[in-house]
Write an enzyme that holds these catalytic residues in place. Structure first.
Site: not given
Ligand code: IPE
Ligand code: IPE
Ligand code: MG
Length: 237
Positions: A16, A19-20, A29, A61, A63-64, A183, A190, A202
């Site tokens: 995770d 993007g940031r 991103r 995920s 949800e992604n 994470r 999670i 853990e």
């Molecule tokens: C969780 O990250 C899914 C993956 C790392 C693949 P997200 O960035 O999608 O999670 P939320 O939306 O912040 O919970």
């Molecule tokens: C994780 O990074 C990659 C995926 C979930 C595919 P993010 O894309 O969630 O990055 P942030 O959380 O927006 O920074």
């Molecule tokens: Mg994220």
């Protein structure tokens, strides 16, 4: 890595903060996702060197799919590259790749690339690398329940066969339970990752964004794991 440290048998990584990481650098991103995959390859090499046995890597995920089509398309193309043209590093790490997740609605090109990766790495003897792609922990439990109901209906199993261990074995992949879940990016949740397998894991939530989570950060994580006192419901003697 310090020689006296115990390496968790099965490590989960929720990638995770890509993007940031990019935003912090004034980039789009997608650049963060690119950097995340590049970092993963380096990290995988290191994990293989230090003798990690099982890694579950959460990369997309269920949800992604809610994200903008442009970002989803970029990620799908990136996964195709990662499992085909850019698969060398994973092969060098001697990792055996398996996948967890739902097929629908992954594009055919991604499914084909996944099949190739699984096929070409199937005889590797290093770490088992379980990529969680289009993965949701709740869906995994649903899919497993459906599979077991089907077996019950066909008379292949009886009700007493269904135990916690049996369910664990019948999830998307037959893997040992998770010992340690990392994470990155500071989020302390999670997000639907391996709900069943993490019953006694853990957790570790470093602030580092995934593209910067390299071998040094990994060592710190393992040190932290070694400071934990795992009791599994018992009493420490
Ligand atoms: C969780 O990250 C899914 C993956 C790392 C693949 P997200 O960035 O999608 O999670 P939320 O939306 O912040 O919970
Ligand atoms: C994780 O990074 C990659 C995926 C979930 C595919 P993010 O894309 O969630 O990055 P942030 O959380 O927006 O920074
Ligand atoms: Mg994220």
């Amino acid at each position: 890595m310090r020689k006296d440290l115990v390496i968790p048998n099965h490590i989960g990584i929720i990638m995770d903060g890509n993007g940031r990481w990019a935003k912090q650098r004034g980039q789009i991103r997608s650049m963060g996702h690119r950097a995340g995959v590049d970092n993963f390859k380096k990290l995988m090499k290191y994990m293989s060197e230090v003798g990690v046995k099982f890694v579950s890597m959460y990369i997309f995920s269920t949800e992604n799919f809610k994200r903008d089509k442009k970002e989803v398309d970029f990620l799908m193309d990136l996964f195709v590259k990662m499992f085909t043209d850019e698969f060398d590093e994973i092969m060098k790490a001697n990792a055996r790749v398996v996948f967890s997740g739902r097929k629908e609605p992954l594009p055919a090109k991604v499914l084909e690339a996944m099949k190739k990766a699984e096929e070409s790495s199937k005889n590797n003897t290093g770490p088992v690398l379980n990529f969680c792609i289009n993965y949701g922990g709740q869906w995994e439990i649903v899919d497993t329940t459906r599979k077991l109901c089907e077996k019950y209906k066909n008379g292949e199993i009886s009700l007493n066969d269904i135990t916690p261990e049996f369910i664990q074995k019948n999830l998307y992949q037959d893997l040992p339970p998770l010992d340690f879940v990392i994470r990155t990016s500071g989020e302390q949740r999670i997000s639907n990752f391996m709900l069943y397998q993490s019953s006694y894991a853990e957790y570790y939530f470093p602030e580092t964004y995934f593209p910067d989570f390299g071998p040094e950060e990994f060592d710190k994580a393992i040190e932290e794991y070694n400071n934990r006192d795992r009791r599994f419901g018992g009493i420490k003697k």
